[in-house]
Design a protein around this motif. Structure first.
Motif, mmCIF file in Angstrom:
data_model
loop_
_atom_site.group_PDB
_atom_site.id
_atom_site.type_symbol
_atom_site.label_atom_id
_atom_site.label_comp_id
_atom_site.label_asym_id
_atom_site.label_seq_id
_atom_site.Cartn_x
_atom_site.Cartn_y
_atom_site.Cartn_z
ATOM 1 N N TRP A 170 -8.482 2.896 6.750
ATOM 2 C CA TRP A 170 -7.510 2.366 5.786
ATOM 3 C C TRP A 170 -6.536 1.393 6.442
ATOM 4 O O TRP A 170 -6.188 0.369 5.859
ATOM 5 N N PHE A 171 -6.098 1.702 7.665
ATOM 6 C CA PHE A 171 -5.228 0.764 8.384
ATOM 7 C C PHE A 171 -5.907 -0.603 8.501
ATOM 8 O O PHE A 171 -5.289 -1.642 8.256
ATOM 9 N N VAL A 174 -5.964 -2.353 5.119
ATOM 10 C CA VAL A 174 -4.628 -2.788 4.715
ATOM 11 C C VAL A 174 -4.246 -4.073 5.430
ATOM 12 O O VAL A 174 -3.651 -4.990 4.837
ATOM 13 N N GLU A 175 -4.579 -4.193 6.697
ATOM 14 C CA GLU A 175 -4.216 -5.389 7.459
ATOM 15 C C GLU A 175 -4.897 -6.650 6.933
ATOM 16 O O GLU A 175 -4.445 -7.759 7.212
ATOM 17 N N THR A 176 -5.972 -6.494 6.173
ATOM 18 C CA THR A 176 -6.622 -7.659 5.566
ATOM 19 C C THR A 176 -5.897 -8.118 4.304
ATOM 20 O O THR A 176 -6.174 -9.199 3.786
ATOM 21 N N GLY A 177 -5.001 -7.277 3.791
ATOM 22 C CA GLY A 177 -4.244 -7.631 2.595
ATOM 23 C C GLY A 177 -4.853 -7.124 1.295
ATOM 24 O O GLY A 177 -4.298 -7.359 0.217
ATOM 25 N N ALA A 178 -5.983 -6.424 1.376
ATOM 26 C CA ALA A 178 -6.618 -5.900 0.165
ATOM 27 C C ALA A 178 -7.377 -4.627 0.499
ATOM 28 O O ALA A 178 -8.022 -4.534 1.551
ATOM 29 N N ILE A 179 -7.304 -3.657 -0.398
ATOM 30 C CA ILE A 179 -8.021 -2.405 -0.189
ATOM 31 C C ILE A 179 -8.473 -1.848 -1.534
ATOM 32 O O ILE A 179 -7.750 -1.955 -2.538
ATOM 33 N N THR A 180 -9.654 -1.302 -1.552
ATOM 34 C CA THR A 180 -10.186 -0.661 -2.749
ATOM 35 C C THR A 180 -10.257 0.838 -2.515
ATOM 36 O O THR A 180 -10.921 1.296 -1.581
ATOM 37 N N LEU A 181 -9.540 1.582 -3.349
ATOM 38 C CA LEU A 181 -9.536 3.038 -3.255
ATOM 39 C C LEU A 181 -10.492 3.623 -4.287
ATOM 40 O O LEU A 181 -10.836 2.970 -5.270
ATOM 41 N N ILE A 182 -10.873 4.842 -4.051
ATOM 42 C CA ILE A 182 -11.845 5.489 -4.929
ATOM 43 C C ILE A 182 -11.132 6.277 -6.031
ATOM 44 O O ILE A 182 -10.126 6.936 -5.786
ATOM 45 N N ASN A 183 -11.667 6.159 -7.219
ATOM 46 C CA ASN A 183 -11.225 6.893 -8.389
ATOM 47 C C ASN A 183 -10.011 6.227 -9.029
ATOM 48 O O ASN A 183 -10.162 5.286 -9.785
ATOM 49 N N ILE A 230 -1.207 4.369 1.286
ATOM 50 C CA ILE A 230 -1.544 2.954 1.509
ATOM 51 C C ILE A 230 -0.302 2.080 1.442
ATOM 52 O O ILE A 230 -0.128 1.146 2.239
ATOM 53 N N LYS A 231 0.582 2.356 0.509
ATOM 54 C CA LYS A 231 1.823 1.579 0.403
ATOM 55 C C LYS A 231 2.681 1.752 1.651
ATOM 56 O O LYS A 231 3.308 0.790 2.117
ATOM 57 N N ALA A 232 2.705 2.953 2.203
ATOM 58 C CA ALA A 232 3.451 3.180 3.444
ATOM 59 C C ALA A 232 2.810 2.430 4.604
ATOM 60 O O ALA A 232 3.503 1.881 5.471
ATOM 61 N N MET A 233 1.479 2.396 4.633
ATOM 62 C CA MET A 233 0.782 1.622 5.656
ATOM 63 C C MET A 233 1.156 0.143 5.573
ATOM 64 O O MET A 233 1.413 -0.510 6.589
ATOM 65 N N ALA A 234 1.154 -0.375 4.369
ATOM 66 C CA ALA A 234 1.481 -1.785 4.172
ATOM 67 C C ALA A 234 2.911 -2.077 4.621
ATOM 68 O O ALA A 234 3.192 -3.132 5.210
ATOM 69 N N ARG A 235 3.811 -1.145 4.364
ATOM 70 C CA ARG A 235 5.213 -1.329 4.752
ATOM 71 C C ARG A 235 5.359 -1.425 6.263
ATOM 72 O O ARG A 235 5.999 -2.358 6.773
ATOM 73 N N VAL A 236 4.755 -0.486 7.006
ATOM 74 C CA VAL A 236 4.932 -0.506 8.458
ATOM 75 C C VAL A 236 4.136 -1.639 9.100
ATOM 76 O O VAL A 236 4.494 -2.123 10.175
ATOM 77 N N ALA A 237 3.053 -2.075 8.455
ATOM 78 C CA ALA A 237 2.269 -3.189 8.978
ATOM 79 C C ALA A 237 2.834 -4.537 8.547
ATOM 80 O O ALA A 237 2.344 -5.578 8.984
ATOM 81 N N ASN A 238 3.859 -4.487 7.679
ATOM 82 C CA ASN A 238 4.499 -5.704 7.165
ATOM 83 C C ASN A 238 3.481 -6.627 6.480
ATOM 84 O O ASN A 238 3.387 -7.820 6.761
ATOM 85 N N VAL A 239 2.715 -6.013 5.573
ATOM 86 C CA VAL A 239 1.655 -6.722 4.866
ATOM 87 C C VAL A 239 1.814 -6.502 3.365
ATOM 88 O O VAL A 239 2.133 -5.389 2.926
ATOM 89 N N ASP A 240 1.623 -7.551 2.584
ATOM 90 C CA ASP A 240 1.524 -7.395 1.136
ATOM 91 C C ASP A 240 0.071 -7.049 0.816
ATOM 92 O O ASP A 240 -0.827 -7.860 1.055
ATOM 93 N N VAL A 241 -0.159 -5.860 0.313
ATOM 94 C CA VAL A 241 -1.528 -5.415 0.093
ATOM 95 C C VAL A 241 -1.824 -5.289 -1.395
ATOM 96 O O VAL A 241 -1.004 -4.800 -2.172
#
Length: 297
Positions: A170-171, A174-183, A230-241
């Motif tokens: 997931w990290f 997230v660093e790519t700026g896009a993620i697809t979650l299941i369900n 995932i939102k927390a990951m984006a925050r610490v990675a400083n990425v808009d996901v």
């Protein structure tokens, strides 16, 4: 001091379990199919042994030296066949030592409960596993009812910390700026830090006269919403996901998309001395992200 034979020693669970046994003064023989890993294991005072869990000729001689056997080698290509074969091979192999009593620890997982959003489950609750681990409840019973060993089953939650396991995947996404979650955005998980889990394996083995014949759930007291993770990951990675959702397309995704229950781990606390020492995933996200990044270098 006990001597341990560990299958899956280079895996996310196995490596930390081996380290914990070594830290507590025990000796570990870790079976790995990769010869290049032997030196790496020796650097951590783990006896790396080139072998394959599926080929008993590569590890049966080690039973002369050990009294504890731990299986953390679960894979997903044909897990049912692998689990039953290893148990059968071990049952046959230990008969060569009629005057020796072995301990066997099988690593299962909390996916066996399936989706139960808003419910709380413990070891007495009925299971409803997704297809990828549908064999486990029956197999767990076969393990703890075995007369060949003093056996127990540990059901860990999703592992976090260090190299990350699924959280590492997931990290990366997230660093790519896009993620697809299941369900959907209600998917929940029961995580546990690799170190908290590993330390409890040692407790379980050291208390085998109390723990044998039992199943233990191991997870943090609080489940976590995957979208929040995932939102927390984006925050610490400083990425808009950008987060999107899709239905599961394979058995592994089906398990990742579970609306997991809350896990009552009172039994592990009272019997195994389990203690959650590390922060949860969201609360400890900054330290976990830094650790994952360091493992990528």
């Amino acid at each position: 001091m006990v001597k341990v034979l560990l299958f899956g020693v280079t895996g996310v669970i196995g490596r930390e379990v081996a380290r914990s046994f070594v830290r507590r003064g025990h000796e570990v023989y870790g079976v790995t199919r990769n010869e290049s890993k032997v030196k790496e294991l020796l650097q951590e005072e783990i006896n790396g042994v080139v072998g394959d869990a599926a080929d008993p000729s590569t590890w049966t001689s080690l039973l002369e030296h050990v009294s504890v056997i731990i299986d953390s080698s679960a894979g997903y290509s044909d897990p049912t066949k692998a689990a039953y074969k290893l148990l059968e091979d071990l049952t046959t192999a230990v008969k060569q030592y009629p005057n020796k009593r072995f301990t066997f620890v099988y690593t299962s997982g909390l996916w066996v409960y399936g989706s139960r959003l808003g419910k709380t489950v413990d070891e007495t609750s009925p299971t409803n596993p997704p297809s990828i681990v549908s064999y486990r409840p029956e197999f767990e019973q076969k393990v703890i009812e075995s007369t060949a060993f003093d056996a127990l089953v540990i059901r860990p939650g999703l592992i976090h910390g260090r190299s990350g396991s699924i959280f590492g995947v997931w990290f990366s996404q997230v660093e790519t700026g896009a993620i697809t979650l299941i369900n959907d955005d209600q998917t929940r998980i029961g995580p546990i830090h690799a170190d908290d889990l590993a330390e409890t394996y040692v407790n379980a083995v050291e208390r085998i006269q109390v723990t044998k014949g039992q199943i233990f759930n191991l997870a943090n007291r609080q489940t976590e919403n995957v979208t929040d993770v995932i939102k927390a990951m984006a925050r610490v990675a400083n990425v808009d996901v950008k987060i999107t959702y899709q239905k599961a397309t394979n058995p592994f995704e089906e398990a990742l998309g579970l609306h997991g229950p809350t896990f009552d781990v009172s039994k592990a606390i009272n019997v195994l001395g389990y203690e959650q020492r590390r922060p949860g995933v969201v609360d400890g996200m900054e330290r976990y992200y830094k650790s994952w990044k360091a493992h990528q270098q």
